[in-house]
Enzyme design. Sequence first.
Site, PDB file in Angstrom:
ATOM      1  N   GLY A 239      38.384  41.849  41.492  1.00  0.00           N
ATOM      2  CA  GLY A 239      39.382  42.673  40.831  1.00  0.00           C
ATOM      3  C   GLY A 239      40.579  41.859  40.399  1.00  0.00           C
ATOM      4  O   GLY A 239      40.591  40.628  40.475  1.00  0.00           O
ATOM      5  N   HIS A 240      41.599  42.578  39.945  1.00  0.00           N
ATOM      6  CA  HIS A 240      42.801  41.941  39.418  1.00  0.00           C
ATOM      7  C   HIS A 240      43.980  42.015  40.378  1.00  0.00           C
ATOM      8  O   HIS A 240      45.118  41.749  39.985  1.00  0.00           O
ATOM      9  CB  HIS A 240      43.191  42.573  38.074  1.00  0.00           C
ATOM     10  CG  HIS A 240      42.197  42.324  36.984  1.00  0.00           C
ATOM     11  ND1 HIS A 240      42.365  42.781  35.699  1.00  0.00           N
ATOM     12  CD2 HIS A 240      41.007  41.659  36.981  1.00  0.00           C
ATOM     13  CE1 HIS A 240      41.334  42.411  34.945  1.00  0.00           C
ATOM     14  NE2 HIS A 240      40.484  41.738  35.718  1.00  0.00           N
ATOM     15  N   GLY A 241      43.715  42.379  41.635  1.00  0.00           N
ATOM     16  CA  GLY A 241      44.764  42.379  42.638  1.00  0.00           C
ATOM     17  C   GLY A 241      45.414  43.730  42.817  1.00  0.00           C
ATOM     18  O   GLY A 241      44.907  44.764  42.373  1.00  0.00           O
TER      19      GLY A 241
END
Length: 392
Positions: A239-241
């Site tokens: 994911g992107h955090g």
Amino acid sequence: MAYPRSSLVLALLSMFISFVLASSVTYDVVSLGAIADGKTDSTQAFVSAWTKACASVSSAMIYVPAGRFYLGQVVFSGPCKNNAITVRIAGTLVAPSDYTVLGNTGTWLLFEQVNGVTISGGILDGQGTGLWSCKASGNGCPSGATTLEFSNSNNIVVSALTSLNSQLYHIVVNGCQNVKMQGVKVIAPGNSPNTDGIHVQLSSSVTILNSKIGSGDDCISIGPGTTNLWIENVACGPGHGISIGSLGKDQQEAGVQNVTVKTVTFTGTQNGARIKSWGRPSNGFAKNILFQHVTMQDVQNPVVIDQNYCPSNEGCPGQVSGVQISDVTYQDIHGTSATEVALKFDCSSEYPCSGIILENVKLTYNNNQVAQASCVNAAGTSTGFVQPTGCL
């Protein structure tokens, strides 16, 4: 002979519990016509169960037994006559595999204007792979549907729920107060577009605990108007955090404040602890933010503030962000960066970041090499051991 006070209290409590259990009513979706074959449309049975539960003056349960139940869009609307409806899911709810059925509806399962709803257990299968392929091909595709949304609702609990392969966002909390999510699992591949795990906006007193999130976008995204958000014991990746933002898309925008992100692990993610805002005028803000006890494992951008967000270079080139970011603390942040710059604060030239605190930070790069830090328009202090150094 008189009861001792403790015995009397226990007796009264037992009577109250018996009364509550006796007065609660259960609606089994199968008894209302749902068929657990994953193919037959059971939408009307779920609508019927909700209508009955919502109309009940006593607490109610909607029970979904084991099996796969195919559902089109379902809107669970309130207000209801009681404030204690539990949706107990032992099986799997399955969205249409044809993405055009839900693609322009916005949401698959929507709870709006409800109070005191609990969702317990179960799997929500968004069957988003077809839409992802369409988007990857560059053809004209619908935006897709969020799997589960709570809108303008209060006192919500989501427990032990799994959301699988959503077309768009997995879970959205919009305009709500007092929401608790625990034991949530979100599962989608890292290349699935815009499949944020949990998105919160315009909401207060939201708690996300003991959850594991993997997606193709932010594990948790925190939008404008979010206050008093507590995130603890969350594993993120792929994911992107965990991202605050993007903020500042609109010139008039509610701010974000009092956010705690505690005891989280990022594994192989694009970002770790991120705050981002559009590079254009806005009265938005983000303040009183704490990232604490965070482990990074091979994260591309472990700690980042980006106030020059401008996707496709449309609507913002040559402008600066008006979002004011202040009082952000990073405490006990450790692990490994997948890039040399492990800590990057790229703040607004007009409204520099202020009150940033780095305390006990150790981020390394490429087999324990010292990572780098980059600060632009950022002011704050460092205490304890801080590596990379020389930024604030």
